[in-house]
Scaffold this motif. Structure first.
Motif, PDB file in Angstrom:
ATOM      1  N   TYR A   1      34.153  29.620  35.414  1.00  0.00           N
ATOM      2  CA  TYR A   1      32.917  30.498  34.697  1.00  0.00           C
ATOM      3  C   TYR A   1      34.112  31.397  34.181  1.00  0.00           C
ATOM      4  O   TYR A   1      34.189  31.631  32.732  1.00  0.00           O
TER       5      TYR A   1
ATOM      6  N   LEU B   1      48.156  41.606  40.381  1.00  0.00           N
ATOM      7  CA  LEU B   1      48.944  41.993  39.159  1.00  0.00           C
ATOM      8  C   LEU B   1      49.631  42.078  37.954  1.00  0.00           C
ATOM      9  O   LEU B   1      49.388  42.524  36.601  1.00  0.00           O
TER      10      LEU B   1
ATOM     11  N   TRP C   1      48.584  42.706  46.041  1.00  0.00           N
ATOM     12  CA  TRP C   1      47.647  43.135  44.533  1.00  0.00           C
ATOM     13  C   TRP C   1      48.489  43.492  43.428  1.00  0.00           C
ATOM     14  O   TRP C   1      48.655  43.300  42.909  1.00  0.00           O
TER      15      TRP C   1
ATOM     16  N   VAL D   1      37.773  39.819  34.317  1.00  0.00           N
ATOM     17  CA  VAL D   1      38.025  39.326  36.160  1.00  0.00           C
ATOM     18  C   VAL D   1      36.006  39.545  36.721  1.00  0.00           C
ATOM     19  O   VAL D   1      35.411  39.850  35.637  1.00  0.00           O
TER      20      VAL D   1
ATOM     21  N   HIS E   1      33.057  40.060  34.756  1.00  0.00           N
ATOM     22  CA  HIS E   1      31.554  39.312  34.862  1.00  0.00           C
ATOM     23  C   HIS E   1      30.582  39.837  36.069  1.00  0.00           C
ATOM     24  O   HIS E   1      31.337  40.134  36.654  1.00  0.00           O
ATOM     25  N   GLY E   2      30.050  38.879  35.675  1.00  0.00           N
ATOM     26  CA  GLY E   2      28.586  38.687  37.648  1.00  0.00           C
ATOM     27  C   GLY E   2      29.505  37.285  38.067  1.00  0.00           C
ATOM     28  O   GLY E   2      29.694  37.171  37.776  1.00  0.00           O
ATOM     29  N   TRP E   3      28.217  37.516  39.463  1.00  0.00           N
ATOM     30  CA  TRP E   3      28.104  36.598  40.031  1.00  0.00           C
ATOM     31  C   TRP E   3      27.587  35.116  40.120  1.00  0.00           C
ATOM     32  O   TRP E   3      26.021  35.925  39.154  1.00  0.00           O
TER      33      TRP E   3
ATOM     34  N   TYR F   1      50.385  39.692  34.902  1.00  0.00           N
ATOM     35  CA  TYR F   1      50.024  39.692  33.746  1.00  0.00           C
ATOM     36  C   TYR F   1      51.172  39.974  32.487  1.00  0.00           C
ATOM     37  O   TYR F   1      51.176  39.918  31.452  1.00  0.00           O
TER      38      TYR F   1
ATOM     39  N   HIS G   1      41.732  46.628  38.770  1.00  0.00           N
ATOM     40  CA  HIS G   1      41.858  45.824  37.161  1.00  0.00           C
ATOM     41  C   HIS G   1      42.415  47.210  36.794  1.00  0.00           C
ATOM     42  O   HIS G   1      42.531  47.929  35.765  1.00  0.00           O
TER      43      HIS G   1
ATOM     44  N   GLY H   1      32.292  29.469  40.326  1.00  0.00           N
ATOM     45  CA  GLY H   1      33.246  30.755  39.782  1.00  0.00           C
ATOM     46  C   GLY H   1      34.322  31.364  39.434  1.00  0.00           C
ATOM     47  O   GLY H   1      34.325  31.498  38.378  1.00  0.00           O
TER      48      GLY H   1
ATOM     49  N   ASP I   1      47.455  32.646  42.625  1.00  0.00           N
ATOM     50  CA  ASP I   1      47.712  33.788  42.911  1.00  0.00           C
ATOM     51  C   ASP I   1      48.314  33.126  44.648  1.00  0.00           C
ATOM     52  O   ASP I   1      47.439  33.199  45.290  1.00  0.00           O
TER      53      ASP I   1
ATOM     54  N   MET J   1      27.171  31.498  47.138  1.00  0.00           N
ATOM     55  CA  MET J   1      27.938  30.246  46.855  1.00  0.00           C
ATOM     56  C   MET J   1      28.780  30.294  48.286  1.00  0.00           C
ATOM     57  O   MET J   1      29.539  31.636  48.098  1.00  0.00           O
TER      58      MET J   1
ATOM     59  N   ILE K   1      44.323  34.980  39.019  1.00  0.00           N
ATOM     60  CA  ILE K   1      45.173  34.044  39.308  1.00  0.00           C
ATOM     61  C   ILE K   1      44.639  34.445  40.435  1.00  0.00           C
ATOM     62  O   ILE K   1      44.277  34.995  41.079  1.00  0.00           O
TER      63      ILE K   1
ATOM     64  N   ASP L   1      33.618  42.137  41.407  1.00  0.00           N
ATOM     65  CA  ASP L   1      34.739  42.252  43.285  1.00  0.00           C
ATOM     66  C   ASP L   1      35.931  43.303  42.639  1.00  0.00           C
ATOM     67  O   ASP L   1      36.587  43.127  44.481  1.00  0.00           O
ATOM     68  N   ILE L   2      36.809  42.594  41.069  1.00  0.00           N
ATOM     69  CA  ILE L   2      37.767  43.195  41.833  1.00  0.00           C
ATOM     70  C   ILE L   2      38.634  44.172  40.600  1.00  0.00           C
ATOM     71  O   ILE L   2      39.428  44.510  39.723  1.00  0.00           O
TER      72      ILE L   2
END
Ligand code: MSP
Length: 510
Positions: free
Chosen positions: A24, A233, A229, A260, A290-292, A236, A268, A21, A50, A300, A11, A263-264
């Motif tokens: 994506y 969390l 956090w 996710v 996933h990546g950035w 969900y 999780h 981002g 969030d 960015m 979120i 970075d997070i």
């Protein structure tokens, strides 16, 4: 009854407008949700915003707004973007909604009843930008004497009374859980990072704050608000209607996948399963990090002024090309670089030249030489059968790769068939058969129509709008577009609408 599948996006913080981002993650989850629906699953796809915590409170203050009014203003920009991007989420949750405050309060009480939470006092580093606590050893001293988190976010020294979650008690159980569920964290390299973090020892987690007000009050001690956090969390679980076991979506917990960004992941894959197990709830089945994206080689960021607006991209290049590019360009899980040049080259190469032309060439021959009627199957050669067999494997391949979040692999499997079909049409040259062997020409065109039907069906999750148009042109009824329907041949002689190009070339006007 259909099997169930529950997928979530993170979120999003509403301190900022949505960017590439965010788009994506939601596009990837959308492709997966659509794929599972086509494969016959009952899908619940959740996204949301969030809205609590110090970062949002500060952002609201900076705009001179009350935090509730501020979040009420920003949250809809995420909802609107999901509509623009064709995101098929089944629910949109905001953490300021009463359903979420009630569920999270009940969850906290459950943790207290089970002895998982105690009152103490916190003294340590905190980064508001990350909404995260850091060990001093994780921070780096700057020349000006301040410290920064590994993410680059400034940290501040916090001393305040705080409730703690007994995270330290879960170290062994977590390791056992990862061991038993080897697919819980993906990709594998990320899993190893998490394992070494947990093996290095877990400290109890501060789960409440007293120095600001914008959060869900701790039940029985309203001087505290819950750590954002824990609140975030829990969204969900809230969305499944918990604690009401009869809620229509109750059976969707545990989630099949939390998607996710890298970075997070720690929140999780470490805190979240421990919190759930401590409350007697099942942990999710899988977390994929996933990546950035960087942009034209650079990070960015607002200060660099290179933040990519997904709405602007879609207006210029079209929705489906953008969706396709994001999932095709980089192996899912790795970092990627966004550049307009590579986007345009995918559009003009794979979409316009390879796939678009294949469809256009085949369908215009049907229109011209078969009175716009789908030719009958006729008698097929080995070459025909080989191409059709390659296509027939696609629903299984796409489902299997998407289930492991290997979207790029699934698309490569599809493109192998696109290339094979192009080789087939060049070799068979149906345009030349019109005079020499019209019976054979009809057979070839029908093979091509059947292959296009499979391609368009399996690509719907990634490019829903364009593939719907292609399926219209192939005369496939709306109710026959799922994977199971591919087993039923199209009726011979169906009248097809005039063919229209689905993927125009992009010509830069500047
Ligand atoms: N609110 C938390 C998530 C709570 S989930 C219970 C949060 N929000 S966020 O808005 O800051 O980030 C949301 C997601 O966007 C993260 O998964 C993050 O990895 C992702 N991205 C932010 N910038 C990104 C790129 N440049 N590229 C790819 N994803 C990026 O964290």
């Amino acid at each position: 009854m259909k099997p169930k599948f529950y997928v979530t996006t993170p979120i999003y913080y509403v301190n900022d407008v949505p960017h590439l981002g965010h788009a994506y993650t939601n596009i990837a989850c959308d492709a997966l949700a659509r794929c599972k629906r086509l494969a016959g699953y009952d899908v619940f796809f959740l996204t949301g915003t969030d809205e609590h915590g110090q970062k949002i409170e500060k952002a609201a203050a900076a705009h001179g707004e009350d935090p509730q009014a501020f979040t009420d203003r920003i949250s809809p920009s995420f909802r609107a973007l999901w509509t623009t991007l064709g995101i098929s989420n089944d629910d949109f949750i905001r953490t300021t909604e009463s359903r979420h405050k009630a569920a999270t309060t009940a969850f906290w009480q459950r943790l207290v009843e089970r002895g998982a939470i105690y009152l103490g006092s916190y003294e340590g580093w905190y980064a508001v930008r990350d909404e995260a606590f850091y060990d001093e050893s994780e921070t780096a001293l700057q020349p000006d004497g301040t410290r920064r988190a590994p993410s680059g976010a400034p940290v501040e020294w916090v001393v305040e009374p705080s409730y703690f979650f007994r995270l330290s008690a879960w170290q062994d159980k977590l390791l056992e859980f990862y061991e038993k569920n080897s697919d819980f964290i993906a990709p594998a390299a990320r899993r190893n990072e998490v394992l070494s973090f947990v093996r290095s020892g877990l400290r109890d987690l501060s789960v409440s704050r007293t120095s600001f007000r914008w959060g869900i009050p701790v039940p029985g001690d309203p001087a505290h608000v819950m750590y954002v956090w824990v609140d975030a969390l829990f969204n969900y679980v809230t969305a499944t209607g918990w604690p009401d076991v009869h809620a229509p979506r109750a059976a969707f917990w545990p989630a099949d996948l939390h998607m996710v960004g890298k970075d997070i992941l720690r929140f999780h894959a470490v805190y979240w399963p421990a919190l759930l197990m401590a409350a007697g709830l099942a942990p999710p089945r899988r977390v994929f990090a996933h990546g950035w994206w960087t942009v034209e080689g650079e990070k960015m960021s607002k200060s660099l002024g290179n933040v990519v607006s997904p709405g602007e991209l879609v207006a210029r290049y079209g929705l489906d090309p953008v969706r396709f590019f994001l999932l095709r360009e980089v192996p899912f899980g790795s970092d990627g670089d966004f550049s307009r040049r590579s986007l345009i080259s995918r559009i003009n190469g794979e979409l316009a030249n390879e796939f678009g032309n294949l469809a256009q060439r085949s369908l215009s021959l049907v229109a011209r030489h078969c009175e716009s009627r789908l030719p009958s199957v006729g008698s097929r050669t080995e070459v025909d059968a080989a191409l059709l067999a390659q296509a027939a494997a696609l629903p299984g391949l796409v489902t299997a790769t998407f289930e492991r979040q290997a979207f790029h692999e699934g698309l490569e499997d599809v493109w192998k068939v696109v290339r094979a079909a192009n080789a087939y049409i060049d070799h068979q040259a149906p345009w030349a058969l019109k005079k020499t062997n019209p019976v054979r020409m009809a057979v070839v065109l029908r093979v091509l129509a059947d292959v296009l039907r499979v391609l368009a069906t399996v690509l719907q999750p990634v490019m829903p709008g364009s593939m719907a148009r292609m399926l219209d042109q192939l005369g496939v009824p709306a109710e026959a577009r799922d994977f199971a329907s591919l087993g039923v041949p199209l009726a011979d002689g169906v009248r097809l609408p005039p063919p229209e190009g689905v993927f125009p070339r992009y010509v830069d006007k500047e």
